[in-house]
Design a protein around this motif. Structure first.
Motif, short mmCIF file in Angstrom:
data_model
loop_
_atom_site.label_atom_id
_atom_site.label_comp_id
_atom_site.label_asym_id
_atom_site.label_seq_id
_atom_site.Cartn_x
_atom_site.Cartn_y
_atom_site.Cartn_z
N UNK A 20 0.84 -1.19 0.00
CA UNK A 20 0.00 0.00 0.00
C UNK A 20 0.88 1.25 0.00
N UNK A 21 0.39 2.27 -0.68
CA UNK A 21 1.09 3.56 -0.72
C UNK A 21 0.20 4.64 -0.14
N UNK A 22 0.83 5.58 0.52
CA UNK A 22 0.15 6.76 1.06
C UNK A 22 0.93 7.96 0.55
N UNK A 23 0.36 8.62 -0.45
CA UNK A 23 1.05 9.75 -1.07
C UNK A 23 0.42 11.05 -0.60
N UNK A 24 1.26 11.99 -0.24
CA UNK A 24 0.79 13.22 0.37
C UNK A 24 1.10 14.43 -0.48
N UNK A 25 0.25 15.40 -0.35
CA UNK A 25 0.52 16.72 -0.91
C UNK A 25 0.56 17.69 0.26
N UNK A 26 1.34 18.73 0.10
CA UNK A 26 1.50 19.68 1.19
C UNK A 26 2.96 19.88 1.48
N UNK A 27 3.36 21.10 1.70
CA UNK A 27 4.79 21.41 1.82
C UNK A 27 5.46 20.87 3.07
N UNK A 28 4.67 20.51 4.07
CA UNK A 28 5.27 20.11 5.35
C UNK A 28 5.11 18.64 5.65
N UNK A 29 4.66 17.85 4.66
CA UNK A 29 4.39 16.43 4.93
C UNK A 29 5.61 15.72 5.47
N UNK A 30 6.78 16.10 4.99
CA UNK A 30 7.99 15.38 5.39
C UNK A 30 8.25 15.51 6.88
N UNK A 31 7.62 16.46 7.54
CA UNK A 31 7.83 16.63 8.97
C UNK A 31 6.81 15.88 9.81
N UNK A 32 5.88 15.19 9.17
CA UNK A 32 4.82 14.47 9.87
C UNK A 32 5.17 13.00 10.05
N UNK A 33 4.73 12.46 11.16
CA UNK A 33 4.73 11.01 11.33
C UNK A 33 3.46 10.46 10.69
N UNK A 34 3.52 9.22 10.25
CA UNK A 34 2.39 8.62 9.53
C UNK A 34 2.03 7.28 10.15
N UNK A 35 0.75 7.05 10.26
CA UNK A 35 0.26 5.77 10.76
C UNK A 35 -0.64 5.10 9.75
N UNK A 36 -0.74 3.78 9.88
CA UNK A 36 -1.64 2.99 9.05
C UNK A 36 -2.68 2.34 9.95
N UNK A 37 -3.91 2.31 9.46
CA UNK A 37 -5.04 1.75 10.19
C UNK A 37 -5.88 0.92 9.23
#
Length: 121
Positions: A20-37
């Protein structure tokens, strides 16, 4: 503002794998932690795994540990979840979510719409 789009779901047989892929848009995404549910009909949403913004720390729920692995590619603004040895009970709608501060089972700020995974023979 961060927008998340999941992809990679599908219908597979028991024992198969999916990524699975989770692709983000937004200039600050790289600073976020990501979870899967995931969530299946009639059941509560289940936390599966999380990864820090750097990718250096991951946390995986005991329920899928050893089968599911999370990783991220900053260049592609994408977080992945590799799912191996899939079982019928893995059938669910899978979501990714982003949070500003790494807290795997805590509050998440942004959510995707989900991608369906169906495991059936």
């Amino acid at each position: 503002q961060v927008q998340l789009v999941e992809s990679g779901g599908g219908s597979v047989q028991p024992g198969d794998s999916l990524r699975l892929s989770c692709t983000a848009s937004g200039p600050t995404f790289s600073s976020y932690s990501v979870g899967w549910f995931r969530q299946s009909p009639g059941k509560e949403r289940e936390f599966l795994a999380a990864i820090t913004w750097s990718g250096g720390t991951t946390f995986t729920s005991d329920s899928v540990k050893g089968r599911f692995t999370v990783s991220r590619d900053h260049a592609k603004n994408t977080v992945y979840m590799q799912m191996n040895t899939l079982k019928p009970e893995d059938t669910a709608l899978y979501y990714c979510a982003a949070q500003r501060r790494y807290n795997p089972r805590g509050q998440y700020d942004y959510w995707g719409q989900g991608t369906q995974v169906t495991v059936s023979s």
